[in-house]
Design a protein around this motif. Sequence first.
Motif, PDB file in Angstrom:
ATOM      1  N   LEU A  40     -24.659  -3.330  40.368  1.00  0.00           N
ATOM      2  CA  LEU A  40     -24.832  -2.973  41.772  1.00  0.00           C
ATOM      3  C   LEU A  40     -23.499  -2.845  42.512  1.00  0.00           C
ATOM      4  N   LEU A  41     -22.474  -3.577  42.060  1.00  0.00           N
ATOM      5  CA  LEU A  41     -21.181  -3.545  42.739  1.00  0.00           C
ATOM      6  C   LEU A  41     -20.242  -2.469  42.201  1.00  0.00           C
ATOM      7  N   SER A  42     -20.630  -1.811  41.112  1.00  0.00           N
ATOM      8  CA  SER A  42     -19.711  -0.916  40.409  1.00  0.00           C
ATOM      9  C   SER A  42     -19.198   0.221  41.291  1.00  0.00           C
ATOM     10  N   ASP A  43     -19.989   0.669  42.248  1.00  0.00           N
ATOM     11  CA  ASP A  43     -19.582   1.784  43.111  1.00  0.00           C
ATOM     12  C   ASP A  43     -19.104   1.323  44.487  1.00  0.00           C
ATOM     13  N   THR A  44     -18.821   0.019  44.630  1.00  0.00           N
ATOM     14  CA  THR A  44     -18.404  -0.518  45.926  1.00  0.00           C
ATOM     15  C   THR A  44     -17.094  -1.271  45.781  1.00  0.00           C
ATOM     16  N   PRO A  45     -15.957  -0.586  45.899  1.00  0.00           N
ATOM     17  CA  PRO A  45     -14.655  -1.261  45.750  1.00  0.00           C
ATOM     18  C   PRO A  45     -14.504  -2.432  46.714  1.00  0.00           C
ATOM     19  N   GLY A  46     -13.943  -3.514  46.200  1.00  0.00           N
ATOM     20  CA  GLY A  46     -13.678  -4.675  47.035  1.00  0.00           C
ATOM     21  C   GLY A  46     -14.867  -5.577  47.268  1.00  0.00           C
ATOM     22  N   ALA A  47     -15.994  -5.305  46.583  1.00  0.00           N
ATOM     23  CA  ALA A  47     -17.205  -6.102  46.803  1.00  0.00           C
ATOM     24  C   ALA A  47     -17.254  -7.291  45.854  1.00  0.00           C
ATOM     25  N   SER A  48     -17.928  -8.355  46.315  1.00  0.00           N
ATOM     26  CA  SER A  48     -18.128  -9.556  45.498  1.00  0.00           C
ATOM     27  C   SER A  48     -19.532 -10.079  45.718  1.00  0.00           C
TER      28      SER A  48
END
Length: 593
Positions: A340-348
């Motif tokens: 789910l985070l792969s396309d959201t830079p800077g997400a954790s």
Amino acid sequence: MGKNRLTAAILAFSFLGLPLAGCSAEERPGPEEAVASLADGLSRMDVTGNEFAGSTVEAVNGMLEYVASGMKIKPSVTVSKIDEVSADEAVATLNYVWDVNASPEDYTYETTVTLERGKDTGWQTRFRSTTVHPDLLPWQRMVRKAAPPTRAGILGAGGSVLMGDWPVWRVVLDKSVLGGNEYAASVYYLSLFLGLDAGALTAKVQAAGPDEFVEVVTVRQDEVSPSFDSEIATIPGADALAERRVLAPSPGFAADLLGTVGPATDEMAADGLLAPGDLTGLSGLQREYDSQLRGSDAVTVRVLNADNTPSPPLFEAPAEPGVALETTLDLRIQSQAEALLSDTPGASLVAVQPSTGNVLAVADSSGGKGTQTALLGEYSLGSSFLPVTELARLRAGAAGGTEEPYIPTDADLAAASQSLGLGTTEGLGTPAFYGGVPEGGAEQTASADVPGTVLASPFAVAAVTASVGRGERVSPVLVLNPGARQDSGEGETEAPSSAEDTPSLFADEAEQLQSILRANVAGERASEELEALGYVSGKPVLAAAGTAGTGGENPGHAWVAALQGDLAVAVFLPGSSADAVAVTAAFLEALGG
């Protein structure tokens, strides 16, 4: 490792107290200082500063490099005793300790060296090959052969293998056997057979020198057909080399947390615990727990003659296997978070199980660059991190979730944050930023864009949310068996306060906080931005969300803290809270409530 260094240091500075036989009555310096300097130089394999009878420092250093280079480590050399044979001659007994592997057993022996008093100089060493080893002849050299055991794995919940030692095929393309017009065909068939980007591989091959091996891809042997290597060999210039690698279930899986394994650098080997090229943890848990995972090499020390024929072993030590590192990470939940985070830079995203405190997922979208923002990021949560401020309101007698004026003091905020686990969590097993209320935080609650107020990492937010869900303060745990930890010293944070010294979260307080969080998602006062969480399948979702600026040139960020059943989740990402809510909803929906 290094267990004799303290003893060596003590002995090196204690020579004036050593018993001497046949001491000269003349008031001239004894050999103690010269022997101490020699032992120190031998320990460094550099005797610069010493004097030698019939030789030079350069010649002795060259001999040392030859006779001991095959050991790939340095010894610890101390002085056992000094006997003065005459006024101008002394014999020193040297004790050598070679720390040959990570086990407690070292290779130790004693040898002797003769010192002579010069007419116009101080004491000089009569250096021989036997100064290094009593049985060493001038044309011989010592060699240590180490055979590492299979590196232990990193395990997740239920014993799942998160990182393990796997047999792999390393596919390469040898340009030296291909003509310039043959590259295209080999690249085409390799790309077709392996499912690779032909354009990217073509560029890589063209950039390589005419005689280079081009690294194409590495694949696990259990994931391809038994005839994989022979099929690769039908492509001109291509070959599949059998090797072993420490790998995760998929490329990039929990890469920042788990870390990588590779050859030790010269800098890492400088303290003598490793030799350059030894396989070791380079980052993450692999480096923190390297000693536990690596175990001890099987070691044999021999003497090689000039023709490289070996002697019988001078020393042998069996291998001691490493111990698997057991963690609480859930393979399925971690994989889902990363997808789910792969396309959201800077997400954790961090997920914690309230009932046990087990950390189930620690995901970053940084692509394995080692930033570890999920655990170590220090974020301002703006003017109001709801669980903390609402607990402070409840304790001050204000009605929870209302708009009635209330500005908590620093002491109120600090006590509430500690009750929920901010700044007090302990026993995680790896460095993390535990959060807290900075000095003067209460004065900043009037502005949502002022950095400060409550500081937390995504991990700390998940811990707070888990405490609300459990009804008492939760101390999350990630590593279950940290007994043999070797800490890298990198990324350490200030030690959190002991949970025993902080106020408790009471069950009735937790129930009121749960009601407030649920009302944010469903009810008359439901927040529009959290509406999507009300449609998630399964048990009801309790949540809070917000945004905050970070000050300076850094952009703002959004956060969501959510509870569903026995799962607490914290999501952080640059941008709007709507984006963070969308990621949270998708994550919970994918897990099936």
